[in-house]
Design an enzyme around this catalytic site. Sequence first.
Site, short mmCIF file in Angstrom:
data_model
loop_
_atom_site.label_atom_id
_atom_site.label_comp_id
_atom_site.label_asym_id
_atom_site.label_seq_id
_atom_site.Cartn_x
_atom_site.Cartn_y
_atom_site.Cartn_z
CG HIS A 1 -13.12 -39.96 -32.11
ND1 HIS A 1 -14.45 -39.77 -32.45
CD2 HIS A 1 -12.43 -39.55 -33.21
CE1 HIS A 1 -14.55 -39.29 -33.67
NE2 HIS A 1 -13.35 -39.16 -34.17
CB CYS B 1 -12.42 -42.58 -38.68
SG CYS B 1 -12.58 -41.15 -39.73
CG HIS C 1 -8.92 -39.27 -36.01
ND1 HIS C 1 -9.49 -40.52 -35.92
CD2 HIS C 1 -9.93 -38.41 -36.28
CE1 HIS C 1 -10.79 -40.42 -36.16
NE2 HIS C 1 -11.08 -39.15 -36.37
CG HIS D 1 -12.73 -34.58 -34.87
ND1 HIS D 1 -12.47 -34.39 -36.20
CD2 HIS D 1 -13.01 -35.89 -34.71
CE1 HIS D 1 -12.59 -35.55 -36.83
NE2 HIS D 1 -12.91 -36.48 -35.95
CG ASP E 1 -11.32 -29.44 -23.31
OD1 ASP E 1 -11.05 -29.65 -24.51
OD2 ASP E 1 -10.96 -28.42 -22.68
CG HIS E 2 -7.22 -30.75 -24.11
ND1 HIS E 2 -8.17 -29.78 -24.33
CD2 HIS E 2 -6.12 -30.37 -24.81
CE1 HIS E 2 -7.65 -28.85 -25.11
NE2 HIS E 2 -6.42 -29.18 -25.43
CD GLU F 1 -16.94 -36.33 -36.05
OE1 GLU F 1 -16.73 -37.30 -35.34
OE2 GLU F 1 -17.38 -36.43 -37.22
ZN LIG Z 1 -13.02 -38.44 -36.06
#
Ligand SMILES: [Zn+2]
Length: 272
Positions: free
Chosen positions: A150, A169, A175, A177, A215-216, A258
């Site tokens: 995100h 961010c 980037h 998580h 997801d992904h 997160e």
């Molecule tokens: Zn983040």
Amino acid sequence: MVHLSRLVTFSASHFYRVQHWSDEENKRVFGLCSNIHGHGHDYVVEIMVKGKVNPKTGIVINTTEIKDIARQFIGNELDGKFLNHEHPYFKDHQPTTENLVNYIWSLLEPHLHSCELHKIRLYENDILFSEKGRDNMIHLTRKYHFSAAHRLHSNKLSEEENQSLFGKCNNPHGHGHNYYLEVTVKGQPDPTTGMIINLSDLDSIVEQLVLEKFDHKHLNLDTEEFKDLNPTADNMVVVIWNLLAPFLPKLHKIGLWETEKNYFEYYGPGDE
Ligand SMILES: [Zn+2]
Ligand SMILES: [Zn+2]
């Protein structure tokens, strides 16, 4: 009042079956758990009590007293047992985590004199636990995992404001998580199945409505939900609640890790 917890463990085997159902029906409802030869878990019980600190001793209750009560009752009645075969209570009740936490509460509560039993949390494993508190309701939490990228960026702020608020961010390339999602339902176990909600139903609802979407994926670029909405974890818990709530009438809480250090939760629009 001070709250304190003691962890105790026990191992037991079990299966889930309704005697008057066919094999097929048991398999359909209980899946692998219907295997009549049983399977087992190393359970972890978190016993939380509350009480006033005794001014003389400086403690509410000696945690070894909780351990001794737990050993006497949980140890004698549940540890090392095949619950369906060796325990009268589980001849009439499916030994689900929901029914087990209820039973453990009834075992311990009458024996804690110097303090009040506040909550029992029973882990069947790392991704499933049930809880019972004084309101008599049972909570069941299932944990799921997804990975996503995100970029924290609000289209209601200028470039400079986004950069100064979100720093790294706000990197335009994004980037990612490892997200851990906790879905909690609340209710009473069904008298026949022992479950608040069928676990495989819960899994497939979460799989289809949340995991397949996120997801992904790059949340800003690949999802409708975050095309114009900043994909902060704060927004994510609300979005995930809104995706699941219409299909989970017993939904109680969405929890989202997160990172290992950042956790968010949401109890729905009624919690103002
Ligand atoms: Zn983040
Ligand atoms: Zn099991």
